[in-house]
Design a protein around this motif. Structure first.
Motif, PDB file in Angstrom:
ATOM      1  N   THR A 275      27.828 -31.716  23.559  1.00  0.00           N
ATOM      2  CA  THR A 275      28.386 -30.415  23.215  1.00  0.00           C
ATOM      3  C   THR A 275      29.512 -30.586  22.205  1.00  0.00           C
ATOM      4  O   THR A 275      29.555 -29.898  21.170  1.00  0.00           O
ATOM      5  N   LEU A 276      30.404 -31.518  22.505  1.00  0.00           N
ATOM      6  CA  LEU A 276      31.528 -31.765  21.607  1.00  0.00           C
ATOM      7  C   LEU A 276      31.031 -32.144  20.214  1.00  0.00           C
ATOM      8  O   LEU A 276      31.470 -31.587  19.202  1.00  0.00           O
TER       9      LEU A 276
ATOM     10  N   CYS B 112      29.374 -29.159  18.390  1.00  0.00           N
ATOM     11  CA  CYS B 112      30.373 -28.176  17.981  1.00  0.00           C
ATOM     12  C   CYS B 112      31.150 -28.710  16.774  1.00  0.00           C
ATOM     13  O   CYS B 112      31.412 -27.987  15.810  1.00  0.00           O
TER      14      CYS B 112
ATOM     15  N   ALA C  35      28.964 -28.574  13.719  1.00  0.00           N
ATOM     16  CA  ALA C  35      28.819 -27.193  13.275  1.00  0.00           C
ATOM     17  C   ALA C  35      30.084 -26.732  12.573  1.00  0.00           C
ATOM     18  O   ALA C  35      30.033 -26.131  11.491  1.00  0.00           O
ATOM     19  N   PHE C  36      31.213 -27.042  13.166  1.00  0.00           N
ATOM     20  CA  PHE C  36      32.488 -26.661  12.543  1.00  0.00           C
ATOM     21  C   PHE C  36      32.586 -27.246  11.136  1.00  0.00           C
ATOM     22  O   PHE C  36      32.881 -26.552  10.169  1.00  0.00           O
TER      23      PHE C  36
ATOM     24  N   SER D  64      37.407 -29.818  30.644  1.00  0.00           N
ATOM     25  CA  SER D  64      36.209 -29.379  29.944  1.00  0.00           C
ATOM     26  C   SER D  64      35.535 -28.234  30.693  1.00  0.00           C
ATOM     27  O   SER D  64      34.314 -28.162  30.763  1.00  0.00           O
TER      28      SER D  64
ATOM     29  N   TRP E 221      34.473 -22.899  27.426  1.00  0.00           N
ATOM     30  CA  TRP E 221      34.242 -23.192  26.012  1.00  0.00           C
ATOM     31  C   TRP E 221      35.556 -23.297  25.248  1.00  0.00           C
ATOM     32  O   TRP E 221      35.659 -23.975  24.242  1.00  0.00           O
TER      33      TRP E 221
ATOM     34  N   PHE F 246      36.792 -26.636  24.446  1.00  0.00           N
ATOM     35  CA  PHE F 246      36.121 -27.414  23.399  1.00  0.00           C
ATOM     36  C   PHE F 246      36.622 -27.083  22.002  1.00  0.00           C
ATOM     37  O   PHE F 246      36.272 -27.755  21.048  1.00  0.00           O
ATOM     38  N   VAL F 247      37.443 -26.010  21.901  1.00  0.00           N
ATOM     39  CA  VAL F 247      37.819 -25.563  20.558  1.00  0.00           C
ATOM     40  C   VAL F 247      38.632 -26.633  19.823  1.00  0.00           C
ATOM     41  O   VAL F 247      38.233 -27.115  18.760  1.00  0.00           O
TER      42      VAL F 247
ATOM     43  N   SER G 100      36.784 -30.009  19.203  1.00  0.00           N
ATOM     44  CA  SER G 100      35.746 -29.919  18.164  1.00  0.00           C
ATOM     45  C   SER G 100      36.370 -29.911  16.782  1.00  0.00           C
ATOM     46  O   SER G 100      35.881 -30.578  15.865  1.00  0.00           O
TER      47      SER G 100
END
Lengths: 335, 310, 305, 323
Positions: free
Chosen positions: C99-100, C103, C106-107, C166, C169, C172-173, C176
């Motif tokens: 997930t990390l 993300c 994607a960022f 964790s 969400w 995770f900001v 990420s």
């Protein structure tokens, strides 16, 4: 005869760190319907920038000005980019030098052909496809329908240039600008492509502006010729006049430089034009060719030399009288 | 008209000058490139700090003192009237009372040493492999490409952490580990630029003259790919400095009491909510050093890029 | 096609074999696993017993192939410290790290591609300079320090985001962004350079000469070709991000594979370390393979030859 | 007269990757070429791009070993000679004067390099020899410390010629020596090459796609198509009476600056054969306007002509009789 393209006093300026380059320095010419005008000159003479400035495809930094720039009566200078893009590919189309790199590698030949048609015509994809097949056959490509699904890299150089020609013809333009269309091709392919272009032009009665450095091509395909040197047209005329009675010392020099089988003696010295092209900063203050000219006189460096018109499109840019120029031509080659 | 114009190079008109030499052009471009000049000046200052640390630093970076623990920097006296902030410790002290400024100055030594040593080691490995692969191609290239792929598929941070942890963390181990891990970019870039240079006609001409392979590689090819080498070297040097800081930050790089910036950040971590400057200052030092090296590399690439020639 | 695929697979297999060999050698040569397993207070007799029981007395090669054979069937042995199968541990932790990583990727892509395109459209303009400055400054920013500064600003001063764990969400900001921003300059430069090169190419001039509208030229003809190298880089960067997650997960106490790696490394839990290194290498190899396939899809010169 | 340079049935095959996802396939770049160059002659070699001209040139320079067949220099096999010995006798001039000079070296260093590599005489005499050579190719000696980027294309080509000639080689391989230059510069370089050839008694292999240039320079011409010499003859003979349909097409494609003649139609098909997958029989048959059934299956053999040979079934009387 009606002029499709009229160009008067066209200038291109490019600002650079050390001043303003003027690679095209006020040139005028016109192209008639059904006629081929060849613009001939060596590298750096401004011939390619001339063609790009007509299409308004100059690099961003370059600036174009002209007293008159009209395509079939429409003023190209006052047009915004949107209107201009409506004309490009529709009323005037262009063929480029490098068929290897001028097609997008990511799309099929068919996609790129149809795209041009769909952009300018209200047509269905099927109609565009039919038109593409029709034109591919017309430019001599066999199994045209199956070629539509192929990618550019699957075609040879000669075939790609045929595709480029077909693409230019998609919307039946009035004017075709061909910038060194055969320079990257082998000699036999070159002859085929030029033959094709010439026959299509006759058939469709288009105006063709062909840019080249090759005097052989000029002699064989041109109706009229404009010889460019250092951003200026130094001589114009019909192809027969320019080749049989060249007036400008540069044109004369160029013609002496090339070996002609059966005409020049084997192993004999060819003519040459020593020296290099002057830097093209600002406007000319004298004859640009004076420093390389073997007939130079003091008047050459006194001020800019105007193009002397002799009527019916014939003209030359030299301070010497016509009689002297003709006499110079008759002299034996310097060796 | 039987002048000898035929074999002549052509008359030069009076005002016509030759283009400037490549050296002159390069000098002009270097001095005209602002960010490159900035990089050179900052890096110069950092080098000065590193070499003159014993002379510049106001205190012994290792001297602990219970009386001066966690003193704030001087601006706390200006803005918050903090009486503990004094000019004696301009940037304050850490939790065992060592002068922060002195430790930062000595820290430049560690970072630069790690950066330069790693860059040299990895540069020698990578350049040798890359140039060999690019010049000889074929099987040599196959082997080198395999080595590069293998190296790339190993996670650098993880492997470095594991090896340093298992073999004992010291400056030498960190340099060796990073040096053996960071050669891939050298190899990749040198391989491709050598391939390009090799295909040029002047290399063929040298072969046709009968030059030896070593002469061609060293005298004809290397000078022309040196700019790429310098660019990669700066990137890898910056990379090594950042990695050392990260390893030290995780407690698995160089060991206390060495004044490494990464280690200082690690030691200040528990104080970060109350003394954020302890975190901020070493970070800024790291940032400035890496920035100056990167700007140097970018600048070298700009002033020697082929499109800038002529 | 078949021959090529086979060659490619054999190469990948060789790389995995080499990486596993290096990992196994490096870790096993460093410390005596029997001693590590037995703990501080063990006697010489205990250690010998453990050595026998776990098979550490066998020859090095036998141990290696035994381990490799297990790894091929997803069996990485048991953690020294936690006394649980490594495979189970990894399965628990992997979702967090994936997930990390996704993300962060994607960022990075969402920031850098538009920025790169805009910068390329007007080279040397204000936007371009800003984008270039961001990339130059960003590349010099130490990841973990950037993470700490974010924690101080968004976690402590502004209290907008949670700083560890964790659970949601929101957790995770920051991780990420911290993990993703480091790849942003590379993506941006590549996009910008690719776009500038493509926009100057002959086929873009052809497209304009056909009278196509600017958006068609830009998105249909230019971007598709400019994006091809970015795809390869994205795969490589994603592999790096998984490797780099160790720093970020430690700072933010995200219980993913990276955090597990750090824990295991500091406790000399060799089976776990070996498994993680091998896993991340495998990921990298599979990703680059996928990137090649995607490139083949995007670039017909590769696809149909 | 003994040939100075001779190739005897030379082949060169490359393994070419036909695509990212495909296995490699053999490309027969040079497919059985026999050529002879006698001292003092200029042999023109013409053909389209990709026909194997440049591969042949690299082999003659000793930079690429033939896959089979032999190359003889002055009667000695090139494989027996070491590269330096070959270098003293055969030198190249390249097409692109921009990539043929090392941008980091001065003009003097570039021209002097062969003297240095072969340790010719006393190093103190080298600068004098360099100046003499520069004078011979028409470069002012003040350029000796300048760099290639400061010179024009024509001047660079003069530097390349000076470098090639300073060791006084016997054979010069001129690979498209003027095709990157403007016509006004091209004629200067051609004149220079001719003057030097007479002055130094050089032998040229002139590779060019420009038939007018070849006609002007060469004593004999060899026409290459897909790795084979399909016709060879004395220049006058070849231009007056070309035998091979491909030679005819090439000659017809020469666009001399004579207005009114129009563009000839060479009657060649638009399909250019793929060198990796050459057609069977005569490789030219898919484009040949005079192709016969036999051309599709039987590869033609060289047949003697008045001053050379031709490989074409049109002149094979036995084949004619058989059919």
């Amino acid at each position: 005869m009606s002029a499709i393209l009229e160009v008067e006093n066209l200038r291109v300026e490019i600002p650079v760190a050390t001043g303003t380059l003027v690679p095209v320095r006020g040139i005028s010419f016109s192209v008639q319907r059904g006629e081929t005008l060849c613009i001939v000159g060596e590298s750096g003479c401004g011939k390619s920038l001339t063609s790009l400035s007509i299409m308004n495809l100059l690099p961003k930094r370059a600036k174009r000005t002209a007293d008159r720039l009209r395509l079939g009566g429409a003023d190209l200078q006052t047009m915004d980019e949107r209107t201009m893009s409506d004309i490009r590919g529709d009323r005037m189309a262009m063929i480029f030098q490098e068929p290897m790199t001028s097609l997008n590698p990511a799309y099929t030949v068919g996609n790129q052909l149809e795209e041009a048609f769909l952009r300018h015509r209200k047509a269905s994809r099927r109609e565009a496809r039919e038109r593409a097949v029709f034109l591919l056959e017309k430019v001599g490509i066999s199994a045209a329908a199956s070629r539509l699904g192929q990618y550019p890299h699957q075609l040879s150089g000669g075939l790609r240039q045929r595709v480029m020609i077909a693409m230019a013809l998609m919307c039946e333009p009035e004017l075709i600008i061909a910038d060194e269309p055969t320079t990257a091709l082998d000699v036999t392919i070159q002859a085929q492509i030029l033959h094709l272009l010439a026959s299509l032009q006759r058939e469709l009665q288009m105006g063709v502006m062909l840019i080249t450095h090759d005097l052989g091509i000029v002699a064989r395909v041109a109706d009229r010729v404009a010889v460019m040197y250092a951003g200026e047209i130094v001589e114009t005329g019909t192809v027969h006049e320019v080749f049989s009675r060249p007036l400008h010392p540069y044109t004369q020099g160029l013609l002496r430089c090339i070996p002609v089988p059966g005409k020049t003696r084997r192993g004999a010295h060819l003519g040459s034009i020593p020296g290099v092209v002057p830097a093209l900063f600002g406007d000319p203050t004298q004859c640009n060719f004076a420093n390389r000219c073997e007939h130079a006189v003091p008047a050459c460096t006194a001020g800019p030399v105007p193009l002397t018109g002799l009527g019916e499109g014939r003209g030359y840019r030299c301070v010497l009288p016509v009689e002297t120029c003709i006499a110079n031509q008759a002299r034996p080659v310097a060796a | 008209m039987s002048t000898s114009t035929v074999i002549g190079p052509g008359r030069l008109s009076p005002g016509q000058m030759l283009a400037p030499t490549p050296g002159a052009l390069l000098r002009r471009r270097v001095f005209g490139h602002r960010s490159l000049m900035f990089g050179i000046i900052v890096l110069g200052l950092m080098l000065l700090m590193a070499f003159g640390a014993w002379f510049i630093a106001p205190h012994d970076p290792y001297a602990q003192s219970l009386a001066t623990r966690r003193m704030p920097p001087i601006w706390h006296a200006w803005f918050w009237d903090d009486p503990k902030a004094t000019w004696d410790h301009v940037l304050g002290t850490d939790k065992v009372g060592r002068d922060y400024l002195s430790r930062l100055i000595y820290g430049a030594r560690i970072s630069l040493l790690i950066g330069v040593a790693t860059m040299l080691l990895s540069g020698i490995i990578g350049t040798t492999l890359g140039v060999l692969a690019g010049y000889f191609g074929g099987r040599v290239d196959l082997v080198v490409t395999f080595l590069i792929t293998t190296r790339l598929s190993m996670p650098v941070v993880l492997v470095a952490l594991a090896v340093v942890a298992l073999y004992g963390s010291s400056l030498e181990v960190v340099i060796l580990v990073l040096g053996f891990l960071l050669w891939d970019r050298f190899a990749v870039v040198m391989r491709s630029v050598t391939m390009q240079a090799r295909s040029l006609d002047y290399v063929t001409a040298a072969q046709a003259i009968g030059c030896s392979t070593s002469y061609i590689v060293v005298r004809e090819i290397l000078p022309n790919i040196l700019n790429s080498l310098v660019v990669v070297a700066t990137v890898e040097m910056a990379n090594a400095i950042l990695l050392e800081a990260a390893l030290s930050f995780l407690g698995l790089g160089v060991q206390p009491p060495l004044p490494s910036w990464g280690l200082m950040l690690s030691e200040a971590k528990e104080d970060m909510f109350f003394s954020p400057w302890m975190i901020t200052l070493p970070g800024i030092c790291l940032f400035m050093l890496v920035l100056s090296i990167n700007l140097l590399g970018d600048g070298v690439r700009d002033v020697t890029a082929p499109e800038n020639r002529n | 096609m078949l021959a090529y695929s086979l060659k490619r697979l054999v190469l990948a297999f060789l790389v995995v074999l080499t990486v596993s060999g290096i990992t196994f050698t490096l870790t096993n040569a460093a410390i005596d696993p029997a001693k590590a397993l037995a703990g501080e207070s063990a006697t010489a007799g205990d250690i010998e017993a453990i050595r026998k029981a776990y098979g550490f007395d066998r020859s090095y090669l036998v141990q290696y192939f035994d381990w490799l054979g297990g790894a091929l069937t997803g069996e990485f042995g048991e953690s020294f410290r936690m006394r649980r199968p490594v495979a189970t541990l990894l399965a628990e932790r992997l979702p967090v790290t994936m997930t990390l990583g996704l993300c962060a990727l994607a960022f990075a892509l969402l920031v850098s591609i538009p920025l790169g395109v805009v910068a390329a459209l007007k080279p040397n303009s204000g936007v371009d300079r800003v984008a270039l400055s961001i990339s130059v400054l960003g590349q010099a920013l130490p990841t973990f320090w950037f993470a700490l500064m974010m924690i101080i600003l968004f976690g402590v001063v502004l209290r907008w985001l949670p700083i560890s764990g964790s659970d949601t969400w929101l957790h995770f900001v920051m991780p990420s962004i911290a993990l993703g921003y480091y790849a942003t300059p590379a993506f941006m430069r590549l996009t910008r350079a690719g776009m500038i090169e493509v926009l100057a190419s002959d086929y873009i001039r052809t497209a304009r000469a056909k009278g196509l509208r600017a958006p068609t030229v830009l998105f249909k003809h230019a971007l598709r070709n400019a994006i091809i190298p970015v795809v390869s880089l994205a795969a490589v960067q994603f592999g790096f991000m998984l490797g780099g997650s160790v720093v970020i997960e430690t700072i933010f106490a995200l219980h993913g594979v990276g955090f597990l790696a750090w824990e295991s490394i500091s406790r000399s839990d060799i089976p776990v370390v070996q498994a993680i290194v091998l896993l991340i290498s495998l990921f990298y190899i599979v990703l680059t393979l996928l990137a090649d396939l995607l490139n083949a899809y995007l670039d017909p010169r590769i696809r149909v030859a | 007269m003994n040939p100075l340079l001779e190739t005897a049935n030379v082949f060169r095959t490359f393994q070419i990757g036909t695509g990212f996802l495909k296995p490699k396939r053999p490309l027969h770049a040079v497919n059985g070429v026999s050529l002879r160059l006698t001292k003092g002659e200029v042999l023109g070699l013409v053909g389209e791009s990709g026909c194997g001209k440049s591969t042949l040139a690299r082999m003659l320079l000793g930079l690429l070993p033939p896959s089979s067949g032999d190359i003889l220099i002055g009667g000695e096999s090139i494989t027996a000679l070491d590269r330096r010995a070959t270098a003293r006798r055969v030198q190249p001039i390249f097409q692109d004067p921009y990539s043929s000079l090392n941008p980091r070296k001065s003009i003097g260093e570039i021209i002097q390099l062969p003297l240095k590599v072969h340790r010719v005489g006393d190093p103190s005499a080298w600068p004098g020899k360099v100046r003499e050579m520069m004078d011979m190719v028409g470069l002012p000696s003040r350029y000796v410390g300048n760099f290639p980027s400061q010179l024009s294309g024509g001047q660079r080509q003069r530097v390349a010629i000076a470098r090639a000639l300073i060791m006084r080689p016997e054979v010069v391989i001129c690979d498209e020596p003027t095709s990157a230059l403007d016509v006004s510069v091209q004629s200067q370089i051609l004149n220079l090459l001719l003057d030097l050839q007479r002055e130094l008694g050089l032998t040229y292999l002139l590779i060019s796609h420009n038939l007018a240039v070849v006609e002007h320079m060469a004593h004999r011409v060899a026409v290459m198509y897909l790795g084979r010499i399909v016709e060879e003859a004395e220049t006058d003979q070849l231009f007056r009476d070309p035998q091979h349909p491909y030679t005819r097409a090439l000659l017809a494609s020469v666009l001399t600056p004579e207005p009114g003649l129009g563009v000839p139609d060479a009657h060649l098909g638009a399909t250019f054969p793929n060198p990796i997958d050459p057609p069977p029989g005569c490789t030219f048959h898919p484009r040949c306007p005079q192709a016969m059934p036999a051309c599709r299956t039987i590869a033609p053999k060289p047949l003697a002509t008045a001053t050379g040979h031709v490989e074409c079934h049109l002149y094979d009387t036995e084949l004619r009789r058989a059919s």
